[in-house]
Design a protein around this motif. Structure first.
Motif, PDB file in Angstrom:
ATOM      1  N   PRO A 149      47.333  49.248  19.817  1.00  0.00           N
ATOM      2  CA  PRO A 149      47.857  48.433  20.927  1.00  0.00           C
ATOM      3  C   PRO A 149      46.880  47.361  21.419  1.00  0.00           C
ATOM      4  N   PHE A 150      45.585  47.617  21.257  1.00  0.00           N
ATOM      5  CA  PHE A 150      44.583  46.613  21.673  1.00  0.00           C
ATOM      6  C   PHE A 150      44.497  45.484  20.654  1.00  0.00           C
ATOM      7  N   ILE A 151      44.801  45.786  19.398  1.00  0.00           N
ATOM      8  CA  ILE A 151      44.686  44.788  18.330  1.00  0.00           C
ATOM      9  C   ILE A 151      45.940  43.921  18.257  1.00  0.00           C
ATOM     10  N   GLU A 152      47.077  44.519  18.648  1.00  0.00           N
ATOM     11  CA  GLU A 152      48.357  43.824  18.467  1.00  0.00           C
ATOM     12  C   GLU A 152      48.408  42.387  19.006  1.00  0.00           C
ATOM     13  N   PRO A 153      47.849  42.080  20.192  1.00  0.00           N
ATOM     14  CA  PRO A 153      47.943  40.688  20.664  1.00  0.00           C
ATOM     15  C   PRO A 153      47.250  39.674  19.753  1.00  0.00           C
ATOM     16  N   MET A 154      46.398  40.161  18.843  1.00  0.00           N
ATOM     17  CA  MET A 154      45.643  39.242  17.971  1.00  0.00           C
ATOM     18  C   MET A 154      46.199  39.230  16.551  1.00  0.00           C
ATOM     19  N   ALA A 155      47.191  40.084  16.276  1.00  0.00           N
ATOM     20  CA  ALA A 155      47.522  40.386  14.875  1.00  0.00           C
ATOM     21  C   ALA A 155      48.941  40.039  14.478  1.00  0.00           C
ATOM     22  N   GLY A 156      49.091  39.584  13.230  1.00  0.00           N
ATOM     23  CA  GLY A 156      50.405  39.508  12.604  1.00  0.00           C
ATOM     24  C   GLY A 156      50.653  40.758  11.779  1.00  0.00           C
ATOM     25  N   ASN A 157      49.582  41.288  11.201  1.00  0.00           N
ATOM     26  CA  ASN A 157      49.651  42.506  10.384  1.00  0.00           C
ATOM     27  C   ASN A 157      48.446  43.385  10.679  1.00  0.00           C
ATOM     28  N   ILE A 158      48.723  44.690  10.811  1.00  0.00           N
ATOM     29  CA  ILE A 158      47.645  45.663  11.008  1.00  0.00           C
ATOM     30  C   ILE A 158      47.791  46.681   9.879  1.00  0.00           C
ATOM     31  N   ILE A 159      46.819  46.695   8.976  1.00  0.00           N
ATOM     32  CA  ILE A 159      46.965  47.532   7.780  1.00  0.00           C
ATOM     33  C   ILE A 159      45.804  48.523   7.710  1.00  0.00           C
ATOM     34  N   ALA A 160      46.151  49.807   7.762  1.00  0.00           N
ATOM     35  CA  ALA A 160      45.137  50.848   7.599  1.00  0.00           C
ATOM     36  C   ALA A 160      44.800  50.915   6.113  1.00  0.00           C
ATOM     37  N   THR A 161      43.511  50.773   5.791  1.00  0.00           N
ATOM     38  CA  THR A 161      43.123  50.683   4.383  1.00  0.00           C
ATOM     39  C   THR A 161      42.647  52.016   3.820  1.00  0.00           C
ATOM     40  N   GLY A 162      42.419  53.001   4.697  1.00  0.00           N
ATOM     41  CA  GLY A 162      41.945  54.299   4.222  1.00  0.00           C
ATOM     42  C   GLY A 162      40.644  54.666   4.900  1.00  0.00           C
ATOM     43  N   GLU A 163      39.798  55.352   4.158  1.00  0.00           N
ATOM     44  CA  GLU A 163      38.592  55.908   4.788  1.00  0.00           C
ATOM     45  C   GLU A 163      37.603  54.818   5.222  1.00  0.00           C
ATOM     46  N   ALA A 164      36.573  55.268   5.920  1.00  0.00           N
ATOM     47  CA  ALA A 164      35.541  54.375   6.450  1.00  0.00           C
ATOM     48  C   ALA A 164      35.063  53.398   5.377  1.00  0.00           C
ATOM     49  N   THR A 165      34.922  52.145   5.759  1.00  0.00           N
ATOM     50  CA  THR A 165      34.402  50.995   4.965  1.00  0.00           C
ATOM     51  C   THR A 165      35.439  50.365   4.027  1.00  0.00           C
ATOM     52  N   THR A 166      36.634  50.954   3.915  1.00  0.00           N
ATOM     53  CA  THR A 166      37.611  50.342   2.999  1.00  0.00           C
ATOM     54  C   THR A 166      38.185  49.041   3.565  1.00  0.00           C
ATOM     55  N   GLY A 167      38.107  48.860   4.880  1.00  0.00           N
ATOM     56  CA  GLY A 167      38.512  47.572   5.459  1.00  0.00           C
ATOM     57  C   GLY A 167      37.621  46.464   4.912  1.00  0.00           C
ATOM     58  N   GLN A 168      36.314  46.716   4.903  1.00  0.00           N
ATOM     59  CA  GLN A 168      35.384  45.708   4.374  1.00  0.00           C
ATOM     60  C   GLN A 168      35.607  45.486   2.880  1.00  0.00           C
ATOM     61  N   ALA A 169      35.894  46.563   2.150  1.00  0.00           N
ATOM     62  CA  ALA A 169      36.143  46.416   0.706  1.00  0.00           C
ATOM     63  C   ALA A 169      37.347  45.503   0.472  1.00  0.00           C
ATOM     64  N   ALA A 170      38.412  45.711   1.258  1.00  0.00           N
ATOM     65  CA  ALA A 170      39.620  44.880   1.111  1.00  0.00           C
ATOM     66  C   ALA A 170      39.310  43.421   1.438  1.00  0.00           C
ATOM     67  N   LYS A 171      38.540  43.227   2.487  1.00  0.00           N
ATOM     68  CA  LYS A 171      38.213  41.866   2.935  1.00  0.00           C
ATOM     69  C   LYS A 171      37.374  41.117   1.886  1.00  0.00           C
ATOM     70  N   ILE A 172      36.412  41.820   1.314  1.00  0.00           N
ATOM     71  CA  ILE A 172      35.538  41.202   0.304  1.00  0.00           C
ATOM     72  C   ILE A 172      36.373  40.753  -0.899  1.00  0.00           C
ATOM     73  N   CYS A 173      37.313  41.602  -1.329  1.00  0.00           N
ATOM     74  CA  CYS A 173      38.147  41.247  -2.492  1.00  0.00           C
ATOM     75  C   CYS A 173      39.102  40.111  -2.138  1.00  0.00           C
ATOM     76  N   ASN A 174      39.662  40.141  -0.924  1.00  0.00           N
ATOM     77  CA  ASN A 174      40.552  39.049  -0.490  1.00  0.00           C
ATOM     78  C   ASN A 174      39.810  37.713  -0.488  1.00  0.00           C
ATOM     79  N   ASN A 175      38.585  37.723   0.064  1.00  0.00           N
ATOM     80  CA  ASN A 175      37.867  36.457   0.191  1.00  0.00           C
ATOM     81  C   ASN A 175      37.347  35.939  -1.140  1.00  0.00           C
ATOM     82  N   LEU A 176      37.149  36.848  -2.091  1.00  0.00           N
ATOM     83  CA  LEU A 176      36.837  36.391  -3.452  1.00  0.00           C
ATOM     84  C   LEU A 176      37.975  35.483  -3.941  1.00  0.00           C
ATOM     85  N   MET A 177      39.211  35.929  -3.739  1.00  0.00           N
ATOM     86  CA  MET A 177      40.366  35.108  -4.158  1.00  0.00           C
ATOM     87  C   MET A 177      40.463  33.836  -3.319  1.00  0.00           C
ATOM     88  N   LEU A 178      40.232  33.970  -2.008  1.00  0.00           N
ATOM     89  CA  LEU A 178      40.330  32.809  -1.111  1.00  0.00           C
ATOM     90  C   LEU A 178      39.446  31.658  -1.596  1.00  0.00           C
TER      91      LEU A 178
END
Ligand code: NAD
Length: 298
Positions: A149-178
């Motif tokens: 609920p705290f993130i919702e005002p800033m977000a279009g999508n909120i995606i749980a990526t799994g265990e600790a640090t997987t958010g950063q893993a997803a971001k690193i791979c996304n930005n490689l493509m970016l």
């Protein structure tokens, strides 16, 4: 409505906090840069003089800082968040950082008795302004739900990526493509120009054809085509070349650890390094177009 502490009010933190304020939250913000603090205050953030002060009365604290070392510095030590947040404060790092630093933050948060999430974002400053960022969140799912609920005002999508640090893993791979797509858009835009195509005509074709990509639509590297393009403002930064270089280096480091050949990623990193060496690391990363059209040399 909650009281929220926010550390790091730069290109992303400022518009993100503006959306939390608009949603009715009280945001107590701190940044080492006085102009950044003033700009956020103009949009309703309660500007304070230290992160400890920002934490006063806060039930949740966000950090939005450049790199792993800044995030570690903000959380660790006698002046850090772990030492000064009230018990039970929910801690969320939205910075894009290396997986090892994110792991350290998760472990030290747990040792200090705090719930912690790695929650990097995608969508650029336009997404931050519109409140449509994609949040990719690593950590316990119950904690993600608590944060939602705290993130919702800033977000279009909120995606749980799994265990600790997987958010950063997803971001690193996304930005490689970016950043690979950013360079491909620059090369195509310069070539189209030299083949006599009108910028707007080529843009209107590519964005409905197989060449479409986020950087093409957001950062088209000639002025007057896309409203959000840094090219309209002589490449004033929305996402600096130095931060882009940092992100692609994170991908290359992860690739080395996992024995993954990143041929295009390596070339794009070299291009971003050239931008930095040309003295333009603080400009928008889409300034790589000047490497393609040769105007850094002129
Ligand atoms: P920025 O450099 O504009 O802002 C970072 C802010 O943190 C600065 O104002 C700086 O003064 C402040 N800061 C640094 N150390 C601090 C400390 N110890 N205490 C308080 N303030 C401190 O960077 P940004 O573009 O807002 O990016 C922030 C993070 O978000 C980065 O990790 C970046 O990779 C990521 N990101 C950026 C974009 C983008 O489009 N700019 C998009 C997605 C993710």
């Amino acid at each position: 409505m909650a009281t929220i502490a926010w550390i790091g009010l730069g290109n992303m933190g400022h518009p993100m906090t503006a959306n939390l304020v608009r949603a009715g939250h009280t945001v107590r913000g701190f940044d080492l840069s006085a102009p950044a603090l003033e700009a956020a205050a103009a949009d309703g953030v309660v500007a304070v003089g230290s992160s400890t002060e920002a934490l006063e009365g806060a039930e949740i604290a966000f950090t939005m800082l450049p790199r792993g070392e800044h995030a570690l510095a903000a959380y660790q030590g006698p002046e850090g968040i772990f030492a000064n947040a009230a018990p039970g404060t929910l801690l969320i790092d939205c910075s894009t950082i290396d997986v090892a630093s994110a792991r350290t933050l998760h472990d030290e948060a747990a040792a200090a008795g705090f719930e912690f999430l790695d929650a990097p974002v995608s969508g650029g400053i336009a997404g931050a302004q519109k409140g449509t960022l994609a949040f990719m969140i690593g950590g316990e799912s119950a904690v993600v739900e608590k944060a939602r609920p705290f993130i919702e005002p800033m977000a279009g999508n909120i995606i749980a990526t799994g265990e600790a640090t997987t958010g950063q893993a997803a971001k690193i791979c996304n930005n490689l493509m970016l950043f690979i797509n950013m360079v491909s858009s620059s090369e195509a835009a310069v070539l189209a120009d030299r083949l006599g195509l009108d910028h707007e005509v080529f843009y209107s074709i590519a964005t409905v054809s197989s060449g479409d990509s986020w950087p093409l639509r957001t950062w088209y590297p000639y002025p007057g085509v896309v409203e959000s393009s840094p090219a309209n403002h002589d490449f004033a930064p929305t996402f600096t070349a130095d931060l882009a270089n940092k992100d692609i280096r994170l991908a290359l480091a992860a690739a080395e650890e996992t024995d993954t050949p990143l041929v295009l990623g390596s070339i794009v990193q070299e291009m971003l390094q050239k931008v930095s060496d040309a003295g333009a690391g603080d400009r928008d990363c889409s300034i790589v177009k000047k490497l393609v059209d040769g105007s850094f040399e002129s």
